[in-house]
Design a protein around this motif. Structure first.
Motif, PDB file in Angstrom:
ATOM      1  N   GLY A 135      26.916  91.842  88.025  1.00 43.25           N
ATOM      2  CA  GLY A 135      26.787  91.550  89.450  1.00 43.25           C
ATOM      3  C   GLY A 135      28.017  90.922  90.084  1.00 43.25           C
ATOM      4  O   GLY A 135      28.385  91.256  91.210  1.00 43.25           O
ATOM      5  N   LEU A 136      28.664  90.019  89.359  1.00 40.97           N
ATOM      6  CA  LEU A 136      29.818  89.320  89.918  1.00 40.97           C
ATOM      7  C   LEU A 136      30.958  90.296  90.219  1.00 40.97           C
ATOM      8  O   LEU A 136      31.589  90.236  91.271  1.00 40.97           O
ATOM      9  CB  LEU A 136      30.251  88.229  88.940  1.00 40.97           C
ATOM     10  N   LEU A 139      29.911  92.752  93.046  1.00 46.47           N
ATOM     11  CA  LEU A 139      29.984  92.085  94.349  1.00 46.47           C
ATOM     12  C   LEU A 139      31.417  92.153  94.891  1.00 46.47           C
ATOM     13  O   LEU A 139      31.635  92.459  96.064  1.00 46.47           O
ATOM     14  CB  LEU A 139      29.544  90.624  94.231  1.00 46.47           C
ATOM     15  N   ASP A 288      28.931  88.179  80.315  1.00 41.35           N
ATOM     16  CA  ASP A 288      28.476  87.893  81.665  1.00 41.35           C
ATOM     17  C   ASP A 288      27.750  86.552  81.595  1.00 41.35           C
ATOM     18  O   ASP A 288      26.914  86.358  80.727  1.00 41.35           O
ATOM     19  CB  ASP A 288      27.506  88.995  82.127  1.00 41.35           C
ATOM     20  N   SER A 289      28.092  85.637  82.497  1.00 38.94           N
ATOM     21  CA  SER A 289      27.458  84.319  82.495  1.00 38.94           C
ATOM     22  C   SER A 289      27.588  83.600  81.154  1.00 38.94           C
ATOM     23  O   SER A 289      26.653  82.972  80.681  1.00 38.94           O
ATOM     24  CB  SER A 289      25.967  84.422  82.845  1.00 38.94           C
ATOM     25  N   HIS A 374      28.942  81.140  91.224  1.00 42.63           N
ATOM     26  CA  HIS A 374      27.999  82.244  90.989  1.00 42.63           C
ATOM     27  C   HIS A 374      26.939  81.943  89.949  1.00 42.63           C
ATOM     28  O   HIS A 374      26.179  82.844  89.575  1.00 42.63           O
ATOM     29  CB  HIS A 374      28.744  83.501  90.534  1.00 42.63           C
ATOM     30  N   THR A 375      26.897  80.732  89.447  1.00 46.64           N
ATOM     31  CA  THR A 375      25.873  80.448  88.438  1.00 46.64           C
ATOM     32  C   THR A 375      25.742  78.944  88.208  1.00 46.64           C
ATOM     33  O   THR A 375      26.709  78.204  88.366  1.00 46.64           O
ATOM     34  CB  THR A 375      26.200  81.134  87.093  1.00 46.64           C
ATOM     35  N   VAL A 452      25.600  81.687  96.458  1.00 51.87           N
ATOM     36  CA  VAL A 452      25.472  83.100  96.812  1.00 51.87           C
ATOM     37  C   VAL A 452      24.073  83.523  97.278  1.00 51.87           C
ATOM     38  O   VAL A 452      23.829  84.698  97.504  1.00 51.87           O
ATOM     39  CB  VAL A 452      25.959  83.987  95.651  1.00 51.87           C
ATOM     40  N   ASN A 482      24.584  86.876  99.232  1.00 53.79           N
ATOM     41  CA  ASN A 482      25.233  88.120  98.828  1.00 53.79           C
ATOM     42  C   ASN A 482      24.728  89.324  99.618  1.00 53.79           C
ATOM     43  O   ASN A 482      23.660  89.288 100.231  1.00 53.79           O
ATOM     44  CB  ASN A 482      24.975  88.399  97.330  1.00 53.79           C
ATOM     45  N   TYR A 572      17.841  84.858  80.235  1.00 54.53           N
ATOM     46  CA  TYR A 572      17.346  84.291  81.492  1.00 54.53           C
ATOM     47  C   TYR A 572      16.819  85.372  82.439  1.00 54.53           C
ATOM     48  O   TYR A 572      15.981  85.115  83.287  1.00 54.53           O
ATOM     49  CB  TYR A 572      18.424  83.420  82.166  1.00 54.53           C
ATOM     50  N   GLU A 674      18.762  82.847  88.282  1.00 54.37           N
ATOM     51  CA  GLU A 674      19.531  83.976  88.833  1.00 54.37           C
ATOM     52  C   GLU A 674      20.085  83.546  90.180  1.00 54.37           C
ATOM     53  O   GLU A 674      19.337  83.367  91.139  1.00 54.37           O
ATOM     54  CB  GLU A 674      18.632  85.204  88.993  1.00 54.37           C
ATOM     55  N   ALA A 675      21.404  83.379  90.247  1.00 57.84           N
ATOM     56  CA  ALA A 675      21.991  82.832  91.466  1.00 57.84           C
ATOM     57  C   ALA A 675      21.586  83.653  92.692  1.00 57.84           C
ATOM     58  O   ALA A 675      21.160  83.105  93.705  1.00 57.84           O
ATOM     59  CB  ALA A 675      23.504  82.778  91.326  1.00 57.84           C
ATOM     60  N   SER A 676      21.712  84.960  92.603  1.00 60.91           N
ATOM     61  CA  SER A 676      21.307  85.807  93.727  1.00 60.91           C
ATOM     62  C   SER A 676      20.618  87.063  93.227  1.00 60.91           C
ATOM     63  O   SER A 676      19.467  87.345  93.521  1.00 60.91           O
ATOM     64  CB  SER A 676      22.539  86.195  94.566  1.00 60.91           C
ATOM     65  N   GLY A 677      21.358  87.836  92.414  1.00 59.43           N
ATOM     66  CA  GLY A 677      20.928  89.192  92.121  1.00 59.43           C
ATOM     67  C   GLY A 677      21.384  90.046  93.292  1.00 59.43           C
ATOM     68  O   GLY A 677      21.416  89.592  94.438  1.00 59.43           O
ATOM     69  N   THR A 678      21.795  91.269  93.007  1.00 57.80           N
ATOM     70  CA  THR A 678      22.179  92.183  94.089  1.00 57.80           C
ATOM     71  C   THR A 678      21.495  93.533  93.923  1.00 57.80           C
ATOM     72  O   THR A 678      21.305  94.253  94.896  1.00 57.80           O
ATOM     73  CB  THR A 678      23.709  92.371  94.144  1.00 57.80           C
TER      74      THR A 678
HETATM   75  C1  GL4 Z   1      26.357  86.315  88.910  1.00 61.58           C
HETATM   76  C2  GL4 Z   1      24.886  85.982  89.051  1.00 61.58           C
HETATM   77  O1  GL4 Z   1      24.306  85.912  87.787  1.00 61.58           O
HETATM   78  C3  GL4 Z   1      24.120  86.951  89.956  1.00 61.58           C
HETATM   79  O2  GL4 Z   1      22.852  86.460  90.205  1.00 61.58           O
HETATM   80  C4  GL4 Z   1      24.862  87.127  91.278  1.00 61.58           C
HETATM   81  O3  GL4 Z   1      24.212  88.090  92.078  1.00 61.58           O
HETATM   82  C5  GL4 Z   1      26.286  87.564  91.001  1.00 61.58           C
HETATM   83  C6  GL4 Z   1      27.100  87.716  92.272  1.00 61.58           C
HETATM   84  O4  GL4 Z   1      27.072  86.542  93.010  1.00 61.58           O
HETATM   85  O5  GL4 Z   1      26.946  86.582  90.193  1.00 61.58           O
HETATM   86  N1  GL4 Z   1      27.009  85.206  88.312  1.00 61.58           N
HETATM   87  C7  GL4 Z   1      27.569  85.576  87.164  1.00 61.58           C
HETATM   88  S1  GL4 Z   1      28.442  84.581  86.209  1.00 61.58           S
HETATM   89  N2  GL4 Z   1      27.379  86.854  86.892  1.00 61.58           N
HETATM   90  C8  GL4 Z   1      26.685  87.371  87.917  1.00 61.58           C
HETATM   91  O6  GL4 Z   1      26.387  88.548  88.022  1.00 61.58           O
END
Ligand code: GL4
Length: 836
Positions: A135-136, A139, A288-289, A374-375, A452, A482, A572, A674-678
């Motif tokens: 996602g990051l 985005l 990721d994360s 983002h997290t 986000v 986002n 998660y 989950e910070a946002s999810g897209t």
């Molecule tokens: C993330 C978040 O996990 C995800 O929820 C968010 O949508 C994305 C973009 O802001 O950023 N943070 C990390 S680290 N990886 C992601 O995809």
């Protein structure tokens, strides 16, 4: 010296200046020319790959003409520019996007037909540019599309990895990683061998006092690696603006290899130096994360930050403006903490190289940077050991210490009674070894910090950055929810739906202003519209079913409810909750009589996603899904009532095919994680509904589409801490349905139970950190509601159409306008079509 042609000789230039193709014939001429000359092929040996290459090169030429014009006009206007620093840009394919954004796809389709090729076949020849994890990175790619579409003068900066995210193969149900060497043929990049930056590592700092009594620091005796720029044009949709994504590639500073060593017979040593330099930009880290603190990763970060800042400063200096103007000309956005070294790097440039005083320099730095978090996951928060930074970047460590000292003195003065706050907010964690907390450095060095999605932005203010809210006040912290680009995620991924919408809204303007979708609500009862909408969804499901048959050999019925969870594999995100739910469904089906089984809503559970190569638990979940798939799909009792599919190698181009085919998609993270999810936004925009927790952007999607149009379940984020506490003290009851699922796994129904014991035990014995057991019942109940709701196809259709109409908020254009106004203070620059 600026190279420029004298006025007297410019006539010939103007006469022969490169032109964009405008007609089908001009397009065909370009394609044939490229195939016959650039590619040295002919009509006697032109396959689909060559047709793709020729088409891509024709569009590349077109984009570069617009790129040149854009850069020239932006240089003349000399506006404030945005620089988006991101270690990841998950771009996917470029050709389809270039054709649609320039409005030339129809012409190209006709042209290709003349030459004997079908557009779909040509498009599918392209490999994804997969310079990101999830996602990051995606985005960042959506943001580039919006920045260009909205005419903002903006550049992306990243690394040109030789290997992008690995390709995933599933062998015997296990993930196997294959390297992604994607540069074999990449027509979308322009090497700029004349744009290079020498970047230093290691060495020492020499201090002395100059004649005026000023303390001078010189960083010397380091090792030099050269950064070479590769540019990728980013076309906006329906505009002449074509922005730039600059990717840095590393090479040995003395060129190919060291001739002195080579001539004295040290062949291996000379080649080894070269390889060591090239290693820096060789590979994208596949986590990721999750941060793993590897030295090479830190080298990547500095290499990229130093090259990008040198480039930005070089551009600024051409304008000959005073340094205090820097923040009026330059906005730098830090995509997560990965580019945080840019903060001490700019401070170093200003004080060590440009001779500014500390305070003046620091005020420029703070005004220049913005930081996006983002997290909140602790394992993703970057920390680097002090000894490592000392070794690799000795001058930067000194600067970080000075930044920290000034900051802590400020805190001490303003909060004299809160002595223990000092150690809490210090950039340096007093551990063994000491660590540099990058997120704190990013907060201190920026003028704005944003999360986000609303919940996430609230959470960072009450958890990881709580003390900083007190220190700086709440205004430094803000939210930018986002968004996604409707060009790729509606127009390109779902052309029929885009066309249907355009037919009702009077054209494709909605792709530039997604809020116009709200006008679709007046078609909710329109019979024709409904029928067409439903047919499009069905056709998209047929397309996916066909793919599943080809890729997995599994036959699925497109009339079944398609339930999709595609995203990175992570505890998660709780793919385990989903698969346990699938096992539960399977057991219930087995309990039923054949007659009863016929009455249930048939379902296809579709999974996809990569696990980080070292993430054993995530890999175990992939294995379990594949084992369940094997058992369920071959069970004669079950038939179409339930199918389980794991799609290999989920990536951007596959997402474009998968997303429009969902009835339900799953966004079921533990609340607050989950910070946002897209992808949640992408699925709803394409006429699918969501099952989700009250987490990230799900909450705002609910606010927009209405509670009746989303299936929410599970505990809330404010209860998570308490629930974890109960698990810790063994004070909880395992849900009986989940207990039965575990029993079935333990009995070996899905192969050797030992393989899954750690997964089961993490829930039963080890605290169930992600609260799978707490949410299980509510998850199953909600899945039941979905089965019921889906039976009423008319009502379901109403829900999906209404939801699409209400998704206007989630365009990344809205997001970019918010950043531009609240954080960057930049204005668009209109690019004219013809050179003036
Ligand atoms: C993330 C978040 O996990 C995800 O929820 C968010 O949508 C994305 C973009 O802001 O950023 N943070 C990390 S680290 N990886 C992601 O995809």
């Amino acid at each position: 010296i600026e190279a420029s042609i004298p006025e007297g000789q410019r006539a010939a230039w103007r006469k022969y200046s490169a032109q964009e193709f405008k007609t089908k014939d001009e397009f065909d001429a370009e394609v044939v020319k490229h195939i016959e000359t650039t590619l040295a092929r002919s009509l006697f040996n032109c396959d689909e790959a060559a047709a793709y290459a020729g088409t891509a090169l024709a569009f590349r030429d077109r984009l570069i003409i617009e790129w040149n014009r854009t850069q020239q006009q932006q240089t003349n206007a000399d506006p404030k520019r945005v620089y988006y620093l991101s270690l990841e840009f998950l771009m996917g394919r470029a050709l389809d996007n270039a054709m649609l954004n320039t409005g030339m796809k129809d012409i190209a389709s006709e042209g290709l037909k003349d030459l004997g090729f079908r557009m779909e076949d040509v498009i599918s020849q392209e490999r994804d540019a997969a310079l990101g994890n999830g996602g990051l990175g995606r985005l960042a790619a959506c943001f580039l599309d919006s920045l260009a579409t909205l005419n903002y003068p903006a550049w992306g900066y990243a690394l040109r990895y030789r290997y992008g995210i690995f390709k995933q193969e599933i062998i015997d149900g296990y993930q196997v990683e294959i390297p992604d060497y994607w540069l074999d043929f990449n027509p979308w990049e322009f090497p700029r061998h004349d744009v290079t930056v020498d970047v230093q590592f290691y060495g020492n700092v020499r201090k002395y006092t100059d004649d005026s009594g000023k303390q001078i620091s010189v960083w010397e005796n380091g090792e030099i690696v050269t950064a070479v720029a590769y540019d990728a044009p980013i076309p906006g949709y329906g505009t002449k603006t074509t922005n730039n994504l600059r990717l840095w590639s590393s090479k040995a500073s003395h060129g190919e290899f060291d001739f002195t060593k080579f001539n004295s017979g040290e062949y291996e040593a000379s080649v080894a130096d070269q390889q060591r330099a090239e290693t820096i930009s060789a590979v994208l880290y596949p986590n990721d994360s999750l941060e793993r603190g590897k030295e090479l990763r830190l080298k990547q970060q500095y290499f990229w930050c130093a090259a990008s800042l040198f480039d930005i400063v070089r551009r600024f200096k051409k304008s000959k403006k005073a340094w205090k103007e820097f923040p009026n000309q330059v906005a730098i956005q830090l995509n997560d903490t990965h580019p945080t070294l840019a903060i001490p790097e700019l401070q170093r440039i200003l004080i060590d190289q440009e001779g500014l005083e500390w305070d003046e320099a620091w005020s420029i730095v703070q005004k220049t940077f913005g930081y996006t978090n983002h997290t909140v996951l602790p394992e993703a928060l970057e920390k680097w050991s002090v000894p490592l930074i000392q070794h690799l970047l000795p001058r930067h460590l000194q600067i970080i210490y000075d930044i920290n000292l000034n900051f802590l003195q400020y805190v001490e003065r303003n909060f004299p009674k809160e002595r223990d706050m000092l150690s809490r907010v210090s950039i340096i964690e007093e551990s063994q070894p000491k660590m540099v907390r990058m997120a704190y450095l990013a907060v201190i060095g920026s003028h704005k910090v944003n999360g986000v999605a609303e919940l996430h932005s609230d959470l960072i203010k009450t958890t990881i950055f709580k003390d900083f809210v007190k220190i700086y006040g709440p205004d430094k912290f803000t939210n930018v929810t986002n968004g996604i680009t409707p060009r790729r995620w509606l127009h390109q991924a779902n052309p029929r739906l885009s066309e249907l919408i355009a037919s009702k809204l009077g054209g494709y303007d909605f792709l530039r202003d997604l809020t116009q979708l709200h006008k679709l609500e007046s078609y909710v009862d329109d019979k024709e519209f409904r029928k067409e909408f439903q047919e499009i969804k069905y056709a998209n499901k047929v397309r996916l079913a066909k793919y599943i048959k080809e890729a997995n050999g599994i036959s699925v019925n497109p009339s079944s409810l398609f339930d999709i969870q595609v995203k990175r594999m992570h505890e998660y995100k709780r793919q385990q909750l989903n698969i346990f739910g699938v096992i539960h469904r399977y057991l219930e089906l087995k309990d039923m009589s054949p007659e009863d089984r016929k009455k249930v809503q048939p379902r296809v559970s579709i999974f996809g996603g990569k696990a980080a190569p070292g993430y054993w638990m995530a890999k175990t979940v992939i294995h379990l899904i594949n084992q369940v798939s094997k058992v369920v799909n071959s069970d004669k009792d079950i038939g179409d009532a339930l199918k389980v599919v794991f799609l290999e190698d989920y990536n951007v181009s596959k997402a474009e095919m998968i997303t429009p085919a969902s009835d339900i998609s799953e966004h079921i993270s533990t609340a607050g994680t989950e910070a946002s999810g897209t992808s949640n936004m992408k699925f709803v925009l394409n006429g699918g509904l969501i099952i989700g927790t009250c987490d990230g952007a799900n909450i705002e999607i609910t606010r927009e589409v209405g509670e009746d149009n989303i299936f929410l379940f599970g505990n809330l984020s404010e209860d998570v801490e308490d629930l974890r506490h109960h698990h810790f003290y063994g004070d909880f009851q395992l849900d009986p349905s989940l207990d039965r699922v575990f029993k079935t796994i333990r009995e070996g129904a899905f192969g050797d139970a030992g393989q899954f014991s750690a997964l089961v035990n993490s829930i039963v014995d080890h605290g169930d950190y992600y609260l799978v057991s707490d949410d299980f019942k509510s998850y199953l109940d909600t899945q039941k509601l979905i089965d019921e709701a889906y039976k009423n196809q008319e009502e379901w259709l109403t829900k999906t159409i209404t939801s699409v109409a209400r998704m206007g908020f989630f365009s990344s254009d809205r997001c970019i306008d918010e950043y531009a106004e609240m954080i960057w203070n930049v204005e668009p620059v209109k690019v004219q079509g013809q050179e003036s």
